[in-house]
Design an enzyme around this catalytic site. Structure first.
Site, PDB file in Angstrom:
ATOM      1  N   ASP A   1       0.839  -1.200   0.000  1.00 33.05           N
ATOM      2  CA  ASP A   1       0.000   0.000   0.000  1.00 33.05           C
ATOM      3  C   ASP A   1       0.875   1.251   0.000  1.00 33.05           C
ATOM      4  OD1 ASP A   1      -2.200   1.926   1.083  1.00 33.05           O
ATOM      5  OD2 ASP A   1      -3.304   0.059   0.826  1.00 33.05           O
TER       6      ASP A   1
ATOM      7  N   ARG B   1      -5.489  16.430   3.349  1.00 34.55           N
ATOM      8  CA  ARG B   1      -4.448  15.395   3.401  1.00 34.55           C
ATOM      9  C   ARG B   1      -3.160  15.823   2.697  1.00 34.55           C
ATOM     10  NH1 ARG B   1      -3.622   9.059   1.967  1.00 34.55           N
ATOM     11  NH2 ARG B   1      -3.233   8.392   4.098  1.00 34.55           N
TER      12      ARG B   1
ATOM     13  N   LYS C   1      -3.972  -1.223  -6.612  1.00 33.22           N
ATOM     14  CA  LYS C   1      -5.020  -0.589  -5.805  1.00 33.22           C
ATOM     15  C   LYS C   1      -4.989   0.900  -6.151  1.00 33.22           C
ATOM     16  CE  LYS C   1      -6.359   0.250  -0.993  1.00 33.22           C
ATOM     17  NZ  LYS C   1      -6.024   0.002   0.412  1.00 33.22           N
TER      18      LYS C   1
ATOM     19  N   ASP D   1      -6.207   4.438  -5.534  1.00 32.54           N
ATOM     20  CA  ASP D   1      -6.824   5.205  -4.449  1.00 32.54           C
ATOM     21  C   ASP D   1      -7.104   6.637  -4.886  1.00 32.54           C
ATOM     22  OD1 ASP D   1      -7.735   5.733  -1.892  1.00 32.54           O
ATOM     23  OD2 ASP D   1      -5.877   5.153  -0.880  1.00 32.54           O
ATOM     24  N   MET D   2      -7.872   7.369  -4.093  1.00 32.87           N
ATOM     25  CA  MET D   2      -8.220   8.765  -4.396  1.00 32.87           C
ATOM     26  C   MET D   2      -8.682   9.390  -3.086  1.00 32.87           C
ATOM     27  SD  MET D   2     -10.798  11.034  -5.090  1.00 32.87           S
ATOM     28  CE  MET D   2     -11.366  12.210  -6.278  1.00 32.87           C
ATOM     29  N   ASN D   3      -7.835  10.265  -2.501  1.00 34.24           N
ATOM     30  CA  ASN D   3      -8.066  10.658  -1.114  1.00 34.24           C
ATOM     31  C   ASN D   3      -8.419  12.114  -0.859  1.00 34.24           C
ATOM     32  OD1 ASN D   3      -7.740   8.215   0.547  1.00 34.24           O
ATOM     33  ND2 ASN D   3      -5.745   8.131  -0.440  1.00 34.24           N
TER      34      ASN D   3
ATOM     35  N   ASP E   1     -12.816   2.244   4.582  1.00 33.42           N
ATOM     36  CA  ASP E   1     -11.626   2.228   5.443  1.00 33.42           C
ATOM     37  C   ASP E   1     -11.965   1.703   6.823  1.00 33.42           C
ATOM     38  OD1 ASP E   1      -9.686   2.984   3.718  1.00 33.42           O
ATOM     39  OD2 ASP E   1      -9.640   5.087   4.287  1.00 33.42           O
TER      40      ASP E   1
HETATM   41  C1  DGJ Z   1      -7.012   5.241   1.921  1.00 25.77           C
HETATM   42  C2  DGJ Z   1      -7.311   3.800   1.637  1.00 25.77           C
HETATM   43  O1  DGJ Z   1      -8.665   3.555   1.712  1.00 25.77           O
HETATM   44  C3  DGJ Z   1      -6.521   2.934   2.591  1.00 25.77           C
HETATM   45  O2  DGJ Z   1      -6.855   1.598   2.423  1.00 25.77           O
HETATM   46  C4  DGJ Z   1      -5.069   3.161   2.344  1.00 25.77           C
HETATM   47  O3  DGJ Z   1      -4.745   2.733   1.038  1.00 25.77           O
HETATM   48  C5  DGJ Z   1      -4.732   4.626   2.529  1.00 25.77           C
HETATM   49  N1  DGJ Z   1      -5.580   5.469   1.753  1.00 25.77           N
HETATM   50  C6  DGJ Z   1      -3.308   4.896   2.165  1.00 25.77           C
HETATM   51  O4  DGJ Z   1      -3.009   6.215   2.189  1.00 25.77           O
END
Ligand code: DGJ
Length: 716
Positions: free
Chosen positions: A358, A433, A466, A468-470, A538
C-alpha cells in the site's frame, strides 16, 4: 426486445420481465408505462386531462396537451412544464426555451461513449428529436437485454447550427411515474461509514441527492430507489436508478401537483456549463433503470446481475478473485525491505495468494505529506526496488500488487515543483491530506501519469493495482480552459480519469485494478466498469462492516466489495471482535487480510488458512449467486443468504450484535429457497423442506457480543 408499433407510434422496450412503453403524440414523447410486462396495446386510454389551471398550452398547431401535465421522456425548459427540466440550453442571444419534437428513430444502433463507462451489448433504440426553437438535436438512447431487468438510458445533444450553444444542464434520463404514494431509499454516509440505507416518504416538492465533490462520494451514492406503497424486502414494487458515473451527480424525485413523480438525474448542474460549438455533440453519462416486483431484494438482485453481466469487465466479472494481504493496516508507512519481506512470508502463512504494498513505497514518502505524483520507488526505504519483493512473492507462489493514487500530487513533490499549474485551482488552495487534485481535464497531465504508471507495470512484477483517491475537488479552475469554459472542468476531469483507467486496463489486461477512494468514496457503476472490485470502506471493524456491506448490497453485487479481516481491537473503532466474526463478514465479498500475520497466534493463523480454504469453496456463490437480505443490522440482527442460481447451494451469514440478558429466542425466516426442495443445514443438524425454512424459519443462535455464524445450505 424493442418493438415499434407504427400505427400507434408507440415504442415497447422489453427486458427479462418488464415493459417500458412510450409513444409519439403530436410530436412529443409521451411516457406511458414502466413496470410489469404488458401487452402491446397502445395504452392511449391512459391519456389524462390535457391541462390544469395555470397550465400553458403549446403554440397553435403544436399539440393539444400541456407539457405541464404530460408524462415525458426528457423534459425541456420554458414550455409550460414547470417541473424540473432534464435539459437547459442557452443560445447566443440568451434564449433558453426549447421544444423538442420527434424526428426519427433507429433500432439496433450503437453509441460512441468515448472513455465514458457504459453497459455492454443489448439492443439499443435511438430516438432523435429536434428543437423547433433552435438548431439543436437530441438523441435519446435506450438499451434493453433479454437476460436482465434493467434498461439503460443516456442522451446526446448535437449542435447542428453555426453558433455555439451553452449546455447548462444535461441529465441522463427522465422518468415520469404515475400518481402514487412513494417512498425514497438512498444510500448516504461518510468516510468510514458509507452507504447507510435511508427510507423516507416522498412529500411534495423535490427530494434530491447529490455530490458536488468531483467524485460520487462517501456522503451520497449515485443510487436512488422509489418504493410503491407496501414494498418490502421481498414483496411489492419498486424502481431503482443508478448512474454509470463517478463524478458530481444529482438524482431527484419530484412529486408534482398531479401527484405524479418525476425521477431524473445525471451530471450535477451546480457549476456545470458546457460550450457546444457548431457541429459538436455532448454525450451524457448512462443511467441504469430497474423495476422490481419482488421488493428491494429483487431490485438488488437485478442490479447485481446487470452489473456483473453487462458493466464489469467480462474478463473479471465471474473470475475467482485473488485473496490479498494488504500492507496498510499491517505496517502503515513504517516499513523497509526487510520488514516487507517478512510480511510477505507471513502473508504466505495465512493462505493469501497476493501481497499488496500500500501507500509509502514511492518518492520520499514516509508519511502523507509528500511525494504523490513521483511514482518512482523510494530507494532509501526499498534499496532493491520492488523486484526483490515481487521475487519473494513468486517464491511463495504469490502475486505482487502495488498502491497508486494517480489523480493526486503532493505540494512537496518533484511533480508539483515542475508543474504547479497541473493541480486544479490556483494557490492558495484548500488543504486536504496535504495533497491537490491533478487536473485531468488536461490531456498532457493524463499522458504524464500514464507514462509513470506504465513504466512500473511494464516490468511485469505487478499483478494487482489498488487505485486510491483521497481528496475531493475544490477551487474548480483549470489553467487549461478559457474563462468561459471553467464549468466544464469537473466533468472533463472525470473523463480524464476514465481515459487513464481505460488505457491502463487495456494495455495491462492481466492486471487486476481495485478501485478505492479513502475506502468506499467512489463506489459506483462507473468505476466498476474499469475496476471489478472496490475497497468498500476504510472501516474494517466487523460490526461496522456488516452494516456497510449490507447497505452497499442494495445497489451493487457482493463480488464488487473488497472485504478484509483486520486486527482486533480494530484500528478505526477500537472494538474487539472474535477472529471468526471478522472472517465471516470478510467472506461476503472479495476477501483478504488487512493485518500483520506476525501478530497472530498459531491458532489464529490456522483459522486464517481455514478461512481461505472455505472461502475458495463458497466463492462461486459470491461471484455468481443471488443475495437475500434476511435481517437488517440497522434494526438489530444481521443476516444474509447467498444462494446459487439453481437454488441448490447456499451460504448464510449472520451477526447478532450485543448480548442481552434473558433475550428471547429470535426466528430467522429464510428467503429465496425452492419450496419443494429439501434442504440440509449441517451446522444445525436440520433437514427440512424449503417451504418450512421459508415460512417457519430457524432460531438465531445465542452468541457472544458481535459473534457470527456462517452456515452452508445444500438443497435438492
Ligand atoms: C485510503 C485507503 O482507503 C486505505 O486503504 C489506504 O490505502 C490509505 N488510503 C493509504 O493512504
Amino acid at each position: 426486445m424493442i418493438y415499434f408499433d407504427k400505427n400507434r407510434n408507440t415504442f415497447y422496450l422489453e427486458g427479462k420481465s418488464f415493459s417500458y412503453v412510450f409513444s409519439v403524440e403530436e410530436g412529443y414523447l409521451h411516457a406511458r408505462h414502466f413496470g410489469g410486462r404488458v401487452g402491446r396495446d397502445g395504452l392511449t386510454w391512459l391519456n389524462g386531462a390535457p391541462a390544469m389551471a395555470f397550465s400553458a398550452m403549446p403554440p397553435a398547431g403544436e399539440g393539444s396537451t400541456s407539457l405541464d401535465v404530460m408524462p415525458q421522456e426528457y423534459a425541456s425548459f420554458g414550455q409550460g412544464d414547470y417541473r424540473t427540466p432534464s435539459v437547459l440550453l442557452e443560445r447566443e442571444d440568451g434564449q433558453t426555451a426549447s421544444r423538442f419534437f420527434y424526428l426519427s428513430h433507429e433500432v439496433g444502433c450503437t453509441s460512441d461513449f468515448g472513455a465514458l463507462p457504459h453497459a455492454r451489448g443489448g439492443q439499443t433504440l435511438k430516438v432523435t428529436l429536434k428543437d423547433v426553437l433552435s438548431d439543436v438535436e437530441l438523441d435519446l438512447f435506450y438499451t434493453v437485454w433479454e437476460d436482465c431487468d434493467v434498461l439503460t438510458r443516456h442522451a446526446v445533444i448535437r449542435n447542428t447550427g453555426s453558433e455555439p450553444v451553452t449546455i447548462c444542464r444535461a441529465y441522463s434520463f427522465c422518468l415520469d411515474l404515475p400518481a402514487d404514494r412513494y417512498e425514497t431509499l438512498c444510500l448516504h454516509g461518510h468516510h468510514c461509514g458509507e452507504r447507510s440505507p435511508e427510507r423516507t416518504p416522498l412529500s411534495h416538492g423535490t427530494f434530491r441527492i447529490e455530490s458536488a465533490r468531483g467524485a460520487s462520494s462517501h456522503q451520497m451514492n449515485p443510487f436512488l430507489a422509489l418504493l410503491r406503497a407496501g414494498c418490502g424486502e421481498e414483496t411489492g414494487e419498486c424502481y431503482g436508478v443508478e448512474l454509470v458515473y463517478s463524478g458530481s451527480f444529482v438524482l431527484s424525485a419530484e412529486r408534482s401537483q398531479t401527484e405524479g413523480v418525476r425521477v431524473q438525474g445525471g451530471i450535477n448542474a451546480l457549476n456545470f456549463c458546457w460550450s457546444l460549438a457548431a457541429g459538436e455533440d455532448f454525450v451524457t453519462p448512462e443511467a441504469a433503470l430497474c423495476y422490481s416486483k419482488e421488493g428491494l431484494g429483487g431490485l438488488s438482485r437485478s442490479l447485481a446481475d446487470f452489473l456483473r453481466l453487462h458493466v464489469i469487465s467480462p474478463k473479471w466479472a465471474f473470475a475467482p478473485r485473488p485473496v490479498v494481504l494488504n500492507s496498510w493496516e499491517a505496517v502503515y508507512f513504517d516499513f523497509d525491505e526487510a520488514k516487507l519481506l517478512s510480511l510477505i512470508d507471513g502473508a504466505a502463512r495465512t493462505g493469501a495468494d497476493t501481497f499488496v504494498l500500500d501507500d509509502g513505497w514511492f518518492g520520499c514518502r514516509g508519511d502523507d505529506t509528500t511525494s504523490l505524483g513521483d511514482w518512482r520507488v523510494n530507494l532509501s526505504k526499498l534499496k532493491g526496488g520492488i523486484a526483490p519483493l515481487a521475487a519473494r512473492c513468486r517464491k511463495h507462489n504469490m502475486k505482487f500488487g502495488l498502491w497508486f493514487e494517480p489523480e493526486m500530487v503532493s505540494e512537496k513533490s518533484e511533480l508539483y515543483r515542475a508543474h504547479p499549474d497541473w493541480a486544479i485551482g490556483a494557490p492558495p488552495r484548500c488543504a486536504c491530506r496535504n495533497q491537490y487534485v491533478l487536473d485531468f481535464s488536461r490531456p498532457e497531465v493524463v499522458e504524464y501519469v500514464y507514462g509513470q504508471l506504465a513504466e512500473i507495470l511494464k516490468t511485469g512484477d505487478v499483478a494487482y493495482v489498488k487505485w486510491d483517491m483521497n481528496r475531493h475537488l475544490t477551487e474548480f479552475w483549470s489553467k487549461g480552459l478559457p474563462a468561459g469554459r471553467q464549468g466544464e472542468l469537473a466533468h472533463r476531469h472525470i473523463l480524464g480519469v476514465y481515459t487513464l483507467a481505460r488505457r491502463l486496463t487495456e494495455d495491462f489486461p492481466e492486471v487486476l485494478f481495485e478501485g478505492c477512494s479513502g475506502g468506499g468514496g467512489r463506489f459506483d457503476a462507473g468505476m466498476l466498469y474499469y475496476f471489478p472490485q472496490i475497497w468498500t470502506s476504510d472501516n474494517t471493524d466487523a460490526y461496522a462492516r456488516a452494516k456497510i456491506q449490507y447497505g452497499t448490497s442494495f445497489a451493487y453485487p457482493m463480488s464488487a466489495m473488497s472485504c478484509h479481516i483486520s486486527a482486533s481491537p480494530n484500528h478505526q473503532t477500537g472494538r474487539s471482535t472474535p477472529f471468526s466474526s471478522r472472517a465471516h463478514i470478510a467472506s461476503l465479498g472479495a476477501t483478504g487480510f488487512e493485518l500483520n500475520p506476525a501478530a497472530l497466534s498459531e491458532e489464529e493463523l490456522e483459522m486464517a488458512r481455514e478461512h481461505v480454504r472455505t472461502y475458495r469453496e463458497m466463492q462461486p456463490l459470491v461471484l455468481q449467486g443471488d443475495l437475500y437480505r434476511l435481517a437488517s443490522p440497522f434494526e438489530g440482527d444481521f443476516a444474509v443468504l447467498l444462494l446459487s442460481k439453481d437454488k441448490r447451494e447456499g451460504y448464510l451469514v449472520g451477526m447478532c450484535g450485543l448480548v442481552e440478558a434473558g433475550a428471547y429466542d429470535r426466528r430467522l425466516r429464510l428467503a429465496g429457497l425452492r419450496e419443494d426442495f429439501v434442504y440440509e443445514i449441517p451446522a444445525l443438524g436440520i433437514v427440512a423442506r424449503g417451504d418450512t425454512l421459508l415460512h417457519a424459519g430457524v432460531l438465531l443462535p445465542r452468541l457472544p457480543d458481535f459473534g457470527t455464524f456462517a452456515w452452508r445450505i445444500h438443497g435438492k
